[in-house]
Design a protein around this motif. Structure first.
Motif, PDB file in Angstrom:
ATOM      1  N   GLY A  25      20.328  27.926 -47.657  1.00 35.85           N
ATOM      2  CA  GLY A  25      19.836  26.739 -46.958  1.00 35.85           C
ATOM      3  C   GLY A  25      19.602  25.519 -47.819  1.00 35.85           C
ATOM      4  N   LEU A  26      20.404  25.376 -48.876  1.00 35.05           N
ATOM      5  CA  LEU A  26      20.231  24.230 -49.780  1.00 35.05           C
ATOM      6  C   LEU A  26      21.136  23.051 -49.428  1.00 35.05           C
ATOM      7  N   ALA A  27      22.051  23.237 -48.471  1.00 36.42           N
ATOM      8  CA  ALA A  27      22.993  22.160 -48.143  1.00 36.42           C
ATOM      9  C   ALA A  27      22.285  20.991 -47.467  1.00 36.42           C
ATOM     10  N   THR A  87      17.422  27.834 -43.123  1.00 38.29           N
ATOM     11  CA  THR A  87      16.305  28.090 -44.038  1.00 38.29           C
ATOM     12  C   THR A  87      15.422  26.859 -44.236  1.00 38.29           C
ATOM     13  N   ARG A  88      16.067  25.708 -44.357  1.00 38.99           N
ATOM     14  CA  ARG A  88      15.321  24.453 -44.525  1.00 38.99           C
ATOM     15  C   ARG A  88      15.565  23.509 -43.342  1.00 38.99           C
ATOM     16  N   ALA A  89      15.868  24.106 -42.192  1.00 44.89           N
ATOM     17  CA  ALA A  89      15.948  23.389 -40.906  1.00 44.89           C
ATOM     18  C   ALA A  89      17.153  22.467 -40.788  1.00 44.89           C
ATOM     19  N   THR A  90      18.084  22.525 -41.764  1.00 40.28           N
ATOM     20  CA  THR A  90      19.176  21.557 -41.801  1.00 40.28           C
ATOM     21  C   THR A  90      20.529  22.130 -41.374  1.00 40.28           C
ATOM     22  N   ALA A 131      12.489  34.518 -36.190  1.00 40.06           N
ATOM     23  CA  ALA A 131      11.178  34.297 -36.795  1.00 40.06           C
ATOM     24  C   ALA A 131      10.746  32.873 -36.485  1.00 40.06           C
ATOM     25  N   SER A 140      15.906  35.452 -41.330  1.00 37.93           N
ATOM     26  CA  SER A 140      14.633  35.823 -40.729  1.00 37.93           C
ATOM     27  C   SER A 140      14.789  35.650 -39.224  1.00 37.93           C
ATOM     28  N   GLY A 149      10.323  29.260 -36.358  1.00 34.86           N
ATOM     29  CA  GLY A 149      11.118  28.219 -36.983  1.00 34.86           C
ATOM     30  C   GLY A 149      12.565  28.609 -37.193  1.00 34.86           C
ATOM     31  N   SER A 150      12.891  29.849 -36.935  1.00 41.26           N
ATOM     32  CA  SER A 150      14.282  30.293 -36.984  1.00 41.26           C
ATOM     33  C   SER A 150      14.961  29.964 -38.307  1.00 41.26           C
ATOM     34  N   ALA A 151      14.928  30.872 -39.249  1.00 44.69           N
ATOM     35  CA  ALA A 151      15.520  30.617 -40.556  1.00 44.69           C
ATOM     36  C   ALA A 151      16.800  31.401 -40.778  1.00 44.69           C
TER      37      ALA A 151
END
Lengths: 295, 295
Positions: free
Chosen positions: A184-186, A209-212, A241, A238, A243-245
Protein backbone atom coordinates in the motif's frame (compact mmCIF):
# COMPACT_ATOMS: atom_id res chain seq x y z
CA UNK A 1 -17.54 21.04 -19.37
CA UNK A 2 -16.49 17.58 -20.45
CA UNK A 3 -14.17 15.64 -18.18
CA UNK A 4 -10.54 16.69 -18.60
CA UNK A 5 -9.21 13.13 -18.65
CA UNK A 6 -9.06 10.60 -21.49
CA UNK A 7 -9.89 7.05 -20.49
CA UNK A 8 -9.68 3.67 -22.19
CA UNK A 9 -13.03 2.52 -23.61
CA UNK A 10 -12.83 -0.79 -21.75
CA UNK A 11 -10.74 -2.52 -19.11
CA UNK A 12 -9.98 -6.10 -18.23
CA UNK A 13 -10.35 -7.01 -14.57
CA UNK A 14 -8.79 -10.02 -12.89
CA UNK A 15 -10.51 -10.97 -9.65
CA UNK A 16 -7.91 -12.33 -7.26
CA UNK A 17 -10.35 -12.78 -4.37
CA UNK A 18 -10.45 -16.59 -4.43
CA UNK A 19 -6.62 -16.57 -4.11
CA UNK A 20 -5.11 -13.31 -2.78
CA UNK A 21 -8.28 -12.71 -0.78
CA UNK A 22 -9.08 -16.10 0.68
CA UNK A 23 -5.45 -17.03 1.41
CA UNK A 24 -5.44 -14.98 4.61
CA UNK A 25 -8.62 -16.67 5.87
CA UNK A 26 -9.39 -19.85 7.67
CA UNK A 27 -9.74 -22.49 4.95
CA UNK A 28 -13.14 -22.70 3.26
CA UNK A 29 -14.54 -25.98 1.93
CA UNK A 30 -13.77 -26.58 -1.75
CA UNK A 31 -17.46 -26.40 -2.65
CA UNK A 32 -17.68 -22.86 -1.16
CA UNK A 33 -14.54 -21.76 -3.02
CA UNK A 34 -16.05 -23.13 -6.22
CA UNK A 35 -19.34 -21.35 -5.54
CA UNK A 36 -17.46 -18.05 -5.21
CA UNK A 37 -15.58 -18.58 -8.48
CA UNK A 38 -18.80 -19.50 -10.29
CA UNK A 39 -20.58 -16.43 -8.90
CA UNK A 40 -17.76 -14.20 -10.15
CA UNK A 41 -17.87 -15.83 -13.59
CA UNK A 42 -21.64 -15.39 -13.66
CA UNK A 43 -21.19 -11.69 -12.84
CA UNK A 44 -19.02 -11.30 -15.92
CA UNK A 45 -15.45 -11.59 -14.60
CA UNK A 46 -13.46 -13.13 -17.46
CA UNK A 47 -10.21 -13.71 -15.55
CA UNK A 48 -10.23 -15.16 -12.05
CA UNK A 49 -7.29 -16.24 -9.92
CA UNK A 50 -8.84 -19.33 -8.41
CA UNK A 51 -6.06 -20.77 -6.25
CA UNK A 52 -2.37 -21.28 -5.53
CA UNK A 53 -0.08 -24.30 -5.76
CA UNK A 54 1.92 -23.55 -2.64
CA UNK A 55 2.74 -25.47 0.52
CA UNK A 56 -0.52 -26.30 2.35
CA UNK A 57 1.42 -25.92 5.59
CA UNK A 58 2.43 -22.36 4.69
CA UNK A 59 -0.98 -21.36 3.27
CA UNK A 60 -3.65 -23.78 4.54
CA UNK A 61 -6.47 -21.87 2.82
CA UNK A 62 -5.02 -22.68 -0.62
CA UNK A 63 -4.77 -26.44 -0.03
CA UNK A 64 -6.64 -28.46 -2.65
CA UNK A 65 -6.36 -25.88 -5.45
CA UNK A 66 -5.84 -28.71 -7.94
CA UNK A 67 -9.04 -30.42 -6.82
CA UNK A 68 -10.77 -27.04 -7.02
CA UNK A 69 -9.74 -26.61 -10.67
CA UNK A 70 -10.98 -30.12 -11.44
CA UNK A 71 -14.23 -29.50 -9.55
CA UNK A 72 -14.78 -26.29 -11.51
CA UNK A 73 -13.87 -27.74 -14.88
CA UNK A 74 -13.48 -25.37 -17.83
CA UNK A 75 -15.59 -22.20 -17.52
CA UNK A 76 -16.53 -21.00 -21.01
CA UNK A 77 -14.96 -17.62 -21.76
CA UNK A 78 -13.24 -17.47 -18.37
CA UNK A 79 -9.50 -17.73 -17.73
CA UNK A 80 -8.91 -19.64 -14.49
CA UNK A 81 -5.50 -18.45 -13.30
CA UNK A 82 -3.40 -20.15 -10.63
CA UNK A 83 -0.47 -18.79 -8.65
CA UNK A 84 2.62 -21.00 -8.76
CA UNK A 85 5.92 -20.32 -7.00
CA UNK A 86 8.07 -22.91 -8.81
CA UNK A 87 8.25 -25.62 -11.48
CA UNK A 88 6.65 -28.22 -9.24
CA UNK A 89 3.65 -25.96 -8.64
CA UNK A 90 3.48 -25.19 -12.35
CA UNK A 91 3.40 -28.91 -13.24
CA UNK A 92 0.58 -29.52 -10.76
CA UNK A 93 -1.40 -26.48 -11.90
CA UNK A 94 -1.06 -27.43 -15.56
CA UNK A 95 -2.04 -31.02 -14.80
CA UNK A 96 -5.17 -29.72 -13.02
CA UNK A 97 -6.09 -27.65 -16.06
CA UNK A 98 -5.15 -24.05 -15.12
CA UNK A 99 -5.71 -21.66 -18.04
CA UNK A 100 -3.00 -19.22 -16.95
CA UNK A 101 -0.13 -19.21 -14.45
CA UNK A 102 0.77 -16.33 -12.18
CA UNK A 103 4.30 -16.02 -10.77
CA UNK A 104 5.52 -13.37 -8.36
CA UNK A 105 8.95 -11.74 -8.48
CA UNK A 106 9.81 -8.93 -6.09
CA UNK A 107 11.29 -5.67 -7.31
CA UNK A 108 13.05 -5.43 -3.96
CA UNK A 109 15.99 -7.71 -3.17
CA UNK A 110 15.37 -7.33 0.56
CA UNK A 111 11.69 -8.22 0.33
CA UNK A 112 12.46 -11.15 -1.98
CA UNK A 113 14.96 -12.63 0.47
CA UNK A 114 12.88 -11.94 3.60
CA UNK A 115 9.48 -13.02 2.34
CA UNK A 116 10.23 -15.73 -0.23
CA UNK A 117 13.67 -16.92 0.86
CA UNK A 118 14.92 -16.44 -2.71
CA UNK A 119 17.03 -13.76 -4.35
CA UNK A 120 15.45 -11.96 -7.28
CA UNK A 121 17.81 -13.84 -9.61
CA UNK A 122 16.60 -17.14 -8.17
CA UNK A 123 12.97 -16.02 -8.58
CA UNK A 124 13.62 -15.11 -12.21
CA UNK A 125 15.17 -18.56 -12.73
CA UNK A 126 11.88 -20.02 -11.44
CA UNK A 127 10.01 -17.85 -13.95
CA UNK A 128 12.17 -19.34 -16.71
CA UNK A 129 11.45 -22.91 -15.58
CA UNK A 130 7.74 -22.16 -15.22
CA UNK A 131 7.70 -20.34 -18.56
CA UNK A 132 9.20 -23.38 -20.32
CA UNK A 133 6.58 -25.74 -18.85
CA UNK A 134 3.72 -23.31 -19.59
CA UNK A 135 5.02 -22.72 -23.09
CA UNK A 136 4.96 -26.46 -23.81
CA UNK A 137 1.37 -26.56 -22.55
CA UNK A 138 0.35 -23.45 -24.52
CA UNK A 139 -0.62 -21.63 -21.31
CA UNK A 140 0.38 -17.97 -20.78
CA UNK A 141 2.33 -16.72 -17.76
CA UNK A 142 1.62 -13.43 -15.96
CA UNK A 143 4.55 -12.22 -13.87
CA UNK A 144 3.45 -10.08 -10.94
CA UNK A 145 6.22 -7.75 -9.78
CA UNK A 146 5.67 -7.21 -6.08
CA UNK A 147 6.88 -4.10 -4.22
CA UNK A 148 6.82 -2.28 -7.57
CA UNK A 149 5.85 1.00 -5.85
CA UNK A 150 8.02 0.74 -2.77
CA UNK A 151 9.28 -1.75 -0.23
CA UNK A 152 8.56 -1.88 3.50
CA UNK A 153 12.25 -2.69 4.10
CA UNK A 154 14.07 -0.76 1.38
CA UNK A 155 11.77 2.24 0.86
CA UNK A 156 11.58 3.69 -2.63
CA UNK A 157 11.98 1.33 -5.57
CA UNK A 158 13.22 2.96 -8.77
CA UNK A 159 10.97 2.49 -11.83
CA UNK A 160 14.14 1.63 -13.77
CA UNK A 161 14.68 -1.30 -11.43
CA UNK A 162 11.09 -2.50 -12.01
CA UNK A 163 11.65 -2.15 -15.76
CA UNK A 164 14.78 -4.30 -15.48
CA UNK A 165 12.80 -7.06 -13.70
CA UNK A 166 10.00 -6.76 -16.26
CA UNK A 167 12.44 -7.16 -19.16
CA UNK A 168 14.02 -10.19 -17.52
CA UNK A 169 10.57 -11.68 -16.89
CA UNK A 170 9.56 -11.16 -20.51
CA UNK A 171 12.80 -12.77 -21.66
CA UNK A 172 11.97 -15.72 -19.39
CA UNK A 173 8.63 -16.21 -21.07
CA UNK A 174 6.14 -13.85 -19.37
CA UNK A 175 3.26 -12.96 -21.68
CA UNK A 176 2.02 -10.25 -19.30
CA UNK A 177 3.49 -8.07 -16.56
CA UNK A 178 1.52 -6.85 -13.55
CA UNK A 179 2.93 -4.30 -11.11
CA UNK A 180 1.74 -4.87 -7.56
CA UNK A 181 1.68 -2.49 -4.60
CA UNK A 182 2.21 -5.17 -2.01
CA UNK A 183 2.05 -3.00 1.10
CA UNK A 184 0.00 0.00 0.00
CA UNK A 185 2.84 2.44 -0.65
CA UNK A 186 1.69 3.52 -4.13
CA UNK A 187 0.48 7.05 -4.80
CA UNK A 188 -0.63 8.65 -8.08
CA UNK A 189 2.80 10.23 -8.74
CA UNK A 190 4.47 6.84 -8.25
CA UNK A 191 1.90 5.26 -10.57
CA UNK A 192 2.62 7.94 -13.19
CA UNK A 193 6.36 7.40 -12.88
CA UNK A 194 6.05 3.63 -13.27
CA UNK A 195 3.57 3.73 -16.15
CA UNK A 196 5.80 6.33 -17.80
CA UNK A 197 8.74 3.94 -17.61
CA UNK A 198 7.02 0.60 -18.35
CA UNK A 199 4.20 1.69 -20.66
CA UNK A 200 0.43 1.51 -20.27
CA UNK A 201 0.18 -2.16 -21.30
CA UNK A 202 1.07 -3.35 -17.77
CA UNK A 203 -1.54 -4.55 -15.30
CA UNK A 204 -1.91 -2.83 -11.91
CA UNK A 205 -2.61 -4.46 -8.55
CA UNK A 206 -3.35 -2.21 -5.58
CA UNK A 207 -4.14 -2.56 -1.89
CA UNK A 208 -6.08 -0.28 0.46
CA UNK A 209 -3.48 -0.42 3.25
CA UNK A 210 -3.18 3.36 3.18
CA UNK A 211 -6.64 4.00 1.69
CA UNK A 212 -5.21 4.86 -1.75
CA UNK A 213 -5.96 1.69 -3.72
CA UNK A 214 -8.93 2.98 -5.68
CA UNK A 215 -7.29 6.39 -6.23
CA UNK A 216 -4.22 4.68 -7.66
CA UNK A 217 -6.39 2.58 -9.96
CA UNK A 218 -8.18 5.74 -11.13
CA UNK A 219 -4.82 7.44 -11.69
CA UNK A 220 -3.66 4.42 -13.69
CA UNK A 221 -6.84 4.55 -15.76
CA UNK A 222 -6.28 8.21 -16.60
CA UNK A 223 -2.75 7.21 -17.71
CA UNK A 224 -4.20 4.71 -20.18
CA UNK A 225 -3.80 1.48 -18.20
CA UNK A 226 -6.58 -0.98 -19.02
CA UNK A 227 -5.80 -4.03 -16.88
CA UNK A 228 -6.43 -4.22 -13.14
CA UNK A 229 -6.41 -6.77 -10.35
CA UNK A 230 -9.02 -6.50 -7.62
CA UNK A 231 -10.72 -8.66 -5.07
CA UNK A 232 -14.45 -9.13 -4.59
CA UNK A 233 -15.43 -7.60 -1.24
CA UNK A 234 -12.00 -5.99 -0.87
CA UNK A 235 -10.84 -9.31 0.50
CA UNK A 236 -7.18 -9.80 1.32
CA UNK A 237 -4.69 -8.38 3.75
CA UNK A 238 -6.99 -7.51 6.57
CA UNK A 239 -10.23 -8.55 4.88
CA UNK A 240 -13.42 -6.78 5.86
CA UNK A 241 -11.47 -5.26 8.73
CA UNK A 242 -12.31 -1.73 9.82
CA UNK A 243 -11.31 0.58 7.03
CA UNK A 244 -10.76 -2.32 4.66
CA UNK A 245 -7.03 -2.80 4.17
CA UNK A 246 -7.19 -5.61 1.64
CA UNK A 247 -7.12 -5.52 -2.13
CA UNK A 248 -9.06 -2.87 -4.01
CA UNK A 249 -12.64 -4.13 -4.00
CA UNK A 250 -13.81 -5.31 -7.41
CA UNK A 251 -17.24 -3.74 -6.85
CA UNK A 252 -15.59 -0.36 -6.17
CA UNK A 253 -13.60 -0.58 -9.41
CA UNK A 254 -16.66 -1.61 -11.41
CA UNK A 255 -18.85 1.13 -9.88
CA UNK A 256 -16.18 3.79 -10.49
CA UNK A 257 -15.12 2.72 -13.98
CA UNK A 258 -18.65 2.18 -15.31
CA UNK A 259 -19.68 5.59 -13.91
CA UNK A 260 -16.83 7.07 -15.94
CA UNK A 261 -18.05 5.35 -19.11
CA UNK A 262 -15.40 2.61 -19.08
CA UNK A 263 -16.77 -0.84 -19.92
CA UNK A 264 -15.82 -3.59 -17.45
CA UNK A 265 -18.04 -6.36 -18.78
CA UNK A 266 -19.21 -6.92 -15.20
CA UNK A 267 -22.81 -6.80 -14.03
CA UNK A 268 -22.61 -4.76 -10.80
CA UNK A 269 -25.80 -6.09 -9.11
CA UNK A 270 -24.65 -9.68 -9.75
CA UNK A 271 -21.20 -8.83 -8.40
CA UNK A 272 -22.72 -7.27 -5.27
CA UNK A 273 -24.69 -10.50 -4.79
CA UNK A 274 -21.38 -12.41 -4.99
CA UNK A 275 -19.82 -9.98 -2.49
CA UNK A 276 -22.67 -10.45 -0.02
CA UNK A 277 -22.45 -14.23 -0.44
CA UNK A 278 -18.71 -14.08 0.24
CA UNK A 279 -19.28 -11.92 3.32
CA UNK A 280 -21.62 -14.61 4.62
CA UNK A 281 -19.11 -17.40 3.83
CA UNK A 282 -16.31 -15.69 5.74
CA UNK A 283 -18.64 -14.44 8.47
CA UNK A 284 -18.06 -10.73 8.03
CA UNK A 285 -20.32 -7.78 7.27
CA UNK A 286 -20.58 -6.80 3.60
CA UNK A 287 -18.68 -3.83 2.16
CA UNK A 288 -20.46 -0.45 2.11
CA UNK A 289 -21.05 -0.77 -1.62
CA UNK A 290 -22.57 -4.21 -1.15
CA UNK A 291 -24.82 -2.69 1.51
CA UNK A 292 -25.79 0.43 -0.43
CA UNK A 293 -25.70 -0.81 -4.03
CA UNK A 294 -24.07 1.04 -6.87
CA UNK A 295 -26.98 3.33 -7.77
CA UNK B 1 7.58 11.02 -17.33
CA UNK B 2 6.12 13.76 -15.20
CA UNK B 3 2.59 13.36 -13.94
CA UNK B 4 -0.02 14.34 -16.55
CA UNK B 5 -2.14 16.33 -14.11
CA UNK B 6 -1.75 19.86 -12.83
CA UNK B 7 -2.53 20.34 -9.15
CA UNK B 8 -2.95 23.33 -6.85
CA UNK B 9 0.19 24.06 -4.80
CA UNK B 10 -1.76 23.99 -1.55
CA UNK B 11 -5.20 23.12 -0.24
CA UNK B 12 -7.30 24.15 2.72
CA UNK B 13 -8.86 21.34 4.71
CA UNK B 14 -11.80 21.67 7.07
CA UNK B 15 -12.05 18.83 9.55
CA UNK B 16 -15.71 18.15 10.24
CA UNK B 17 -15.05 15.18 12.53
CA UNK B 18 -16.07 16.87 15.80
CA UNK B 19 -19.45 17.70 14.17
CA UNK B 20 -20.37 15.58 11.12
CA UNK B 21 -18.38 12.69 12.58
CA UNK B 22 -19.34 12.69 16.24
CA UNK B 23 -23.00 13.55 15.65
CA UNK B 24 -23.81 9.94 14.81
CA UNK B 25 -22.16 8.67 18.00
CA UNK B 26 -23.24 8.30 21.57
CA UNK B 27 -22.51 11.68 23.18
CA UNK B 28 -18.94 12.20 24.38
CA UNK B 29 -18.15 14.36 27.42
CA UNK B 30 -17.33 17.98 26.53
CA UNK B 31 -13.75 17.57 27.74
CA UNK B 32 -13.19 14.71 25.26
CA UNK B 33 -14.71 16.73 22.41
CA UNK B 34 -12.41 19.61 23.33
CA UNK B 35 -9.42 17.28 23.45
CA UNK B 36 -10.18 16.11 19.92
CA UNK B 37 -10.48 19.68 18.60
CA UNK B 38 -7.22 20.68 20.28
CA UNK B 39 -5.42 17.62 18.86
CA UNK B 40 -6.62 18.54 15.36
CA UNK B 41 -5.49 22.14 15.81
CA UNK B 42 -2.12 20.91 17.07
CA UNK B 43 -1.79 18.72 13.96
CA UNK B 44 -2.16 21.82 11.79
CA UNK B 45 -5.84 21.86 10.86
CA UNK B 46 -6.73 25.54 10.46
CA UNK B 47 -10.49 25.13 10.06
CA UNK B 48 -12.46 22.77 12.30
CA UNK B 49 -16.21 22.31 12.53
CA UNK B 50 -16.47 21.92 16.28
CA UNK B 51 -20.19 21.53 16.89
CA UNK B 52 -23.80 22.20 15.92
CA UNK B 53 -26.51 24.40 17.40
CA UNK B 54 -29.37 22.00 16.79
CA UNK B 55 -32.01 20.40 18.96
CA UNK B 56 -30.31 18.26 21.62
CA UNK B 57 -33.27 15.90 21.39
CA UNK B 58 -32.69 15.40 17.65
CA UNK B 59 -28.88 15.16 17.90
CA UNK B 60 -27.87 14.37 21.48
CA UNK B 61 -24.16 14.16 20.60
CA UNK B 62 -24.10 17.87 19.67
CA UNK B 63 -25.67 19.09 22.94
CA UNK B 64 -23.54 21.65 24.72
CA UNK B 65 -21.78 22.99 21.61
CA UNK B 66 -21.95 26.51 23.09
CA UNK B 67 -20.22 25.36 26.25
CA UNK B 68 -17.68 23.53 24.09
CA UNK B 69 -16.82 26.76 22.23
CA UNK B 70 -16.44 28.58 25.54
CA UNK B 71 -14.35 25.76 26.99
CA UNK B 72 -12.08 25.85 23.93
CA UNK B 73 -11.77 29.61 23.80
CA UNK B 74 -10.12 31.21 20.77
CA UNK B 75 -7.53 28.94 19.11
CA UNK B 76 -4.85 31.11 17.49
CA UNK B 77 -4.85 30.73 13.72
CA UNK B 78 -7.77 28.29 13.81
CA UNK B 79 -11.31 28.95 12.55
CA UNK B 80 -13.80 27.20 14.84
CA UNK B 81 -16.86 26.67 12.66
CA UNK B 82 -20.32 25.76 13.95
CA UNK B 83 -23.29 24.34 12.07
CA UNK B 84 -26.51 26.30 12.54
CA UNK B 85 -29.90 25.47 11.02
CA UNK B 86 -31.66 28.75 11.76
CA UNK B 87 -31.44 32.27 13.23
CA UNK B 88 -31.82 31.02 16.78
CA UNK B 89 -28.88 28.65 16.34
CA UNK B 90 -26.87 31.44 14.71
CA UNK B 91 -27.48 33.78 17.66
CA UNK B 92 -26.38 31.11 20.13
CA UNK B 93 -23.30 30.18 18.09
CA UNK B 94 -22.25 33.82 17.70
CA UNK B 95 -22.80 34.43 21.41
CA UNK B 96 -20.56 31.46 22.19
CA UNK B 97 -17.82 32.87 19.95
CA UNK B 98 -18.00 30.78 16.75
CA UNK B 99 -15.54 32.05 14.13
CA UNK B 100 -17.61 30.86 11.17
CA UNK B 101 -21.13 29.55 10.61
CA UNK B 102 -22.06 26.63 8.40
CA UNK B 103 -25.59 26.32 7.00
CA UNK B 104 -26.93 23.47 4.90
CA UNK B 105 -29.31 23.87 1.96
CA UNK B 106 -30.27 20.87 -0.12
CA UNK B 107 -30.03 20.92 -3.90
CA UNK B 108 -32.93 18.48 -3.93
CA UNK B 109 -36.44 19.65 -3.06
CA UNK B 110 -37.45 16.11 -2.04
CA UNK B 111 -34.48 15.64 0.27
CA UNK B 112 -34.98 19.09 1.76
CA UNK B 113 -38.60 18.39 2.64
CA UNK B 114 -38.03 14.82 3.85
CA UNK B 115 -34.90 15.36 5.90
CA UNK B 116 -35.17 18.96 7.14
CA UNK B 117 -38.91 19.55 6.96
CA UNK B 118 -38.28 22.74 4.97
CA UNK B 119 -38.57 23.58 1.31
CA UNK B 120 -35.42 24.84 -0.37
CA UNK B 121 -36.93 28.33 -0.47
CA UNK B 122 -37.48 28.20 3.28
CA UNK B 123 -33.91 26.98 3.81
CA UNK B 124 -32.60 29.88 1.71
CA UNK B 125 -34.69 32.26 3.81
CA UNK B 126 -32.90 30.86 6.87
CA UNK B 127 -29.57 31.49 5.12
CA UNK B 128 -30.62 35.11 4.66
CA UNK B 129 -31.55 35.50 8.33
CA UNK B 130 -28.34 33.79 9.44
CA UNK B 131 -26.31 35.83 6.95
CA UNK B 132 -27.68 39.08 8.38
CA UNK B 133 -26.78 38.12 11.96
CA UNK B 134 -23.35 36.83 10.95
CA UNK B 135 -22.71 39.95 8.85
CA UNK B 136 -23.44 42.16 11.87
CA UNK B 137 -20.96 40.08 13.89
CA UNK B 138 -18.33 40.11 11.14
CA UNK B 139 -18.41 36.31 10.92
CA UNK B 140 -18.41 34.54 7.52
CA UNK B 141 -21.04 32.00 6.47
CA UNK B 142 -20.27 28.82 4.49
CA UNK B 143 -23.32 27.37 2.77
CA UNK B 144 -23.06 23.62 2.27
CA UNK B 145 -25.23 22.42 -0.60
CA UNK B 146 -26.25 18.87 0.23
CA UNK B 147 -27.19 16.28 -2.41
CA UNK B 148 -25.13 18.32 -4.89
CA UNK B 149 -24.11 15.16 -6.77
CA UNK B 150 -27.40 13.29 -6.63
CA UNK B 151 -30.31 12.60 -4.33
CA UNK B 152 -31.39 9.27 -2.85
CA UNK B 153 -35.02 10.19 -3.62
CA UNK B 154 -34.78 12.19 -6.84
CA UNK B 155 -31.71 10.65 -8.52
CA UNK B 156 -29.58 12.93 -10.67
CA UNK B 157 -29.33 16.57 -9.67
CA UNK B 158 -28.49 18.93 -12.53
CA UNK B 159 -25.37 21.08 -12.00
CA UNK B 160 -27.44 24.04 -13.22
CA UNK B 161 -29.80 23.48 -10.29
CA UNK B 162 -26.86 23.45 -7.86
CA UNK B 163 -25.58 26.65 -9.47
CA UNK B 164 -28.98 28.27 -8.93
CA UNK B 165 -28.90 27.39 -5.22
CA UNK B 166 -25.30 28.61 -4.96
CA UNK B 167 -26.19 31.96 -6.54
CA UNK B 168 -29.16 32.35 -4.18
CA UNK B 169 -26.95 31.46 -1.20
CA UNK B 170 -24.33 34.03 -2.24
CA UNK B 171 -27.04 36.64 -2.63
CA UNK B 172 -28.22 35.75 0.89
CA UNK B 173 -24.77 36.40 2.31
CA UNK B 174 -22.73 33.23 1.89
CA UNK B 175 -18.99 33.94 1.73
CA UNK B 176 -18.20 30.39 0.65
CA UNK B 177 -20.03 27.54 -1.06
CA UNK B 178 -19.33 23.88 -0.38
CA UNK B 179 -20.85 21.09 -2.47
CA UNK B 180 -21.59 17.97 -0.45
CA UNK B 181 -22.15 14.42 -1.60
CA UNK B 182 -24.53 13.52 1.19
CA UNK B 183 -25.13 9.87 0.30
CA UNK B 184 -22.03 8.90 -1.66
CA UNK B 185 -23.42 9.23 -5.18
CA UNK B 186 -20.61 11.36 -6.59
CA UNK B 187 -18.26 10.04 -9.26
CA UNK B 188 -15.40 11.81 -11.07
CA UNK B 189 -17.56 12.68 -14.11
CA UNK B 190 -20.17 14.24 -11.81
CA UNK B 191 -17.43 16.15 -10.00
CA UNK B 192 -16.11 17.40 -13.35
CA UNK B 193 -19.57 18.48 -14.46
CA UNK B 194 -20.23 20.36 -11.21
CA UNK B 195 -16.83 22.05 -11.03
CA UNK B 196 -17.23 22.96 -14.70
CA UNK B 197 -20.51 24.70 -13.89
CA UNK B 198 -19.70 26.28 -10.51
CA UNK B 199 -15.97 26.95 -10.86
CA UNK B 200 -12.99 25.60 -8.93
CA UNK B 201 -13.40 28.01 -6.00
CA UNK B 202 -16.05 25.80 -4.36
CA UNK B 203 -15.30 23.45 -1.49
CA UNK B 204 -15.97 19.72 -1.81
CA UNK B 205 -17.35 17.38 0.85
CA UNK B 206 -17.37 13.63 0.10
CA UNK B 207 -18.44 10.42 1.80
CA UNK B 208 -17.16 6.86 1.38
CA UNK B 209 -20.64 5.32 1.15
CA UNK B 210 -19.75 3.79 -2.21
CA UNK B 211 -15.96 3.78 -1.66
CA UNK B 212 -15.40 6.74 -4.02
CA UNK B 213 -14.83 9.59 -1.55
CA UNK B 214 -11.07 9.82 -1.89
CA UNK B 215 -11.22 9.27 -5.67
CA UNK B 216 -13.70 12.13 -5.98
CA UNK B 217 -11.44 14.36 -3.88
CA UNK B 218 -8.49 13.48 -6.12
CA UNK B 219 -10.60 14.18 -9.20
CA UNK B 220 -11.58 17.55 -7.73
CA UNK B 221 -7.93 18.32 -7.01
CA UNK B 222 -6.96 17.59 -10.62
CA UNK B 223 -9.75 20.00 -11.64
CA UNK B 224 -8.18 22.78 -9.58
CA UNK B 225 -10.33 22.62 -6.44
CA UNK B 226 -8.32 23.58 -3.37
CA UNK B 227 -10.82 23.33 -0.51
CA UNK B 228 -11.99 20.04 1.00
CA UNK B 229 -14.01 18.79 3.97
CA UNK B 230 -12.91 15.58 5.66
CA UNK B 231 -13.23 13.86 8.98
CA UNK B 232 -10.41 12.56 11.17
CA UNK B 233 -10.60 8.77 11.26
CA UNK B 234 -13.22 8.76 8.48
CA UNK B 235 -15.77 9.38 11.19
CA UNK B 236 -19.38 9.95 10.22
CA UNK B 237 -22.11 7.93 8.60
CA UNK B 238 -21.12 4.50 9.70
CA UNK B 239 -17.97 5.48 11.55
CA UNK B 240 -15.16 2.96 11.71
CA UNK B 241 -17.60 0.39 10.37
CA UNK B 242 -16.33 -2.30 8.03
CA UNK B 243 -15.32 -0.61 4.82
CA UNK B 244 -15.64 2.81 6.42
CA UNK B 245 -18.71 4.52 4.98
CA UNK B 246 -18.30 7.85 6.74
CA UNK B 247 -16.66 11.04 5.57
CA UNK B 248 -13.41 10.94 3.63
CA UNK B 249 -10.74 10.42 6.28
CA UNK B 250 -8.58 13.49 6.84
CA UNK B 251 -5.47 11.33 7.17
CA UNK B 252 -6.18 9.74 3.76
CA UNK B 253 -6.51 13.18 2.15
CA UNK B 254 -3.33 14.44 3.80
CA UNK B 255 -1.34 11.32 2.87
CA UNK B 256 -2.56 11.44 -0.75
CA UNK B 257 -2.23 15.18 -1.29
CA UNK B 258 1.20 15.52 0.33
CA UNK B 259 2.45 12.53 -1.72
CA UNK B 260 1.35 14.45 -4.81
CA UNK B 261 3.29 17.53 -3.70
CA UNK B 262 0.23 19.48 -2.53
CA UNK B 263 0.76 21.29 0.77
CA UNK B 264 -1.94 20.69 3.38
CA UNK B 265 -0.28 22.37 6.35
CA UNK B 266 -1.03 19.23 8.36
CA UNK B 267 1.54 17.13 10.19
CA UNK B 268 0.53 13.56 9.29
CA UNK B 269 2.10 11.77 12.29
CA UNK B 270 0.36 14.21 14.67
CA UNK B 271 -2.92 13.71 12.80
CA UNK B 272 -2.55 9.92 13.05
CA UNK B 273 -2.04 10.37 16.79
CA UNK B 274 -5.31 12.32 16.91
CA UNK B 275 -7.03 9.60 14.87
CA UNK B 276 -5.85 6.87 17.22
CA UNK B 277 -6.93 8.94 20.22
CA UNK B 278 -10.37 9.39 18.65
CA UNK B 279 -10.63 5.65 17.95
CA UNK B 280 -10.00 5.06 21.63
CA UNK B 281 -12.58 7.68 22.67
CA UNK B 282 -15.31 6.11 20.53
CA UNK B 283 -14.17 2.57 21.29
CA UNK B 284 -13.38 1.47 17.76
CA UNK B 285 -10.26 0.16 16.01
CA UNK B 286 -8.15 2.79 14.24
CA UNK B 287 -8.25 3.27 10.47
CA UNK B 288 -5.74 1.32 8.35
CA UNK B 289 -3.68 4.46 7.82
CA UNK B 290 -3.60 5.11 11.55
CA UNK B 291 -2.42 1.53 12.01
CA UNK B 292 0.16 1.54 9.21
CA UNK B 293 1.32 5.15 9.23
CA UNK B 294 1.73 7.25 6.14
CA UNK B 295 5.25 6.14 5.19
Amino acid sequence: MSAPWTLPAAVELRDVGPRDGLQVHRPLPLEQRARLVRALAAAGLKRIEVGAFVSPRAVPAMAGSGELLELLGPLPGVTRAALVPNARGARDALAAGADELTVTVSASEGYSRSNTNMSRAEALAQVEAIGALAGDAGVPVDVVISCAFGCPYEGDVAPAEVARIAAAARAAGAARITCADTTGLATPPRVAALVGKLGAEIGLHFHETRATGLVNAWAGLTLGVARFDSSVGGLGGSPFAPGSAGNVATEALVHLFEAAGVATGVDLPALLDASRMLAELVGEPPTPLARHGGG
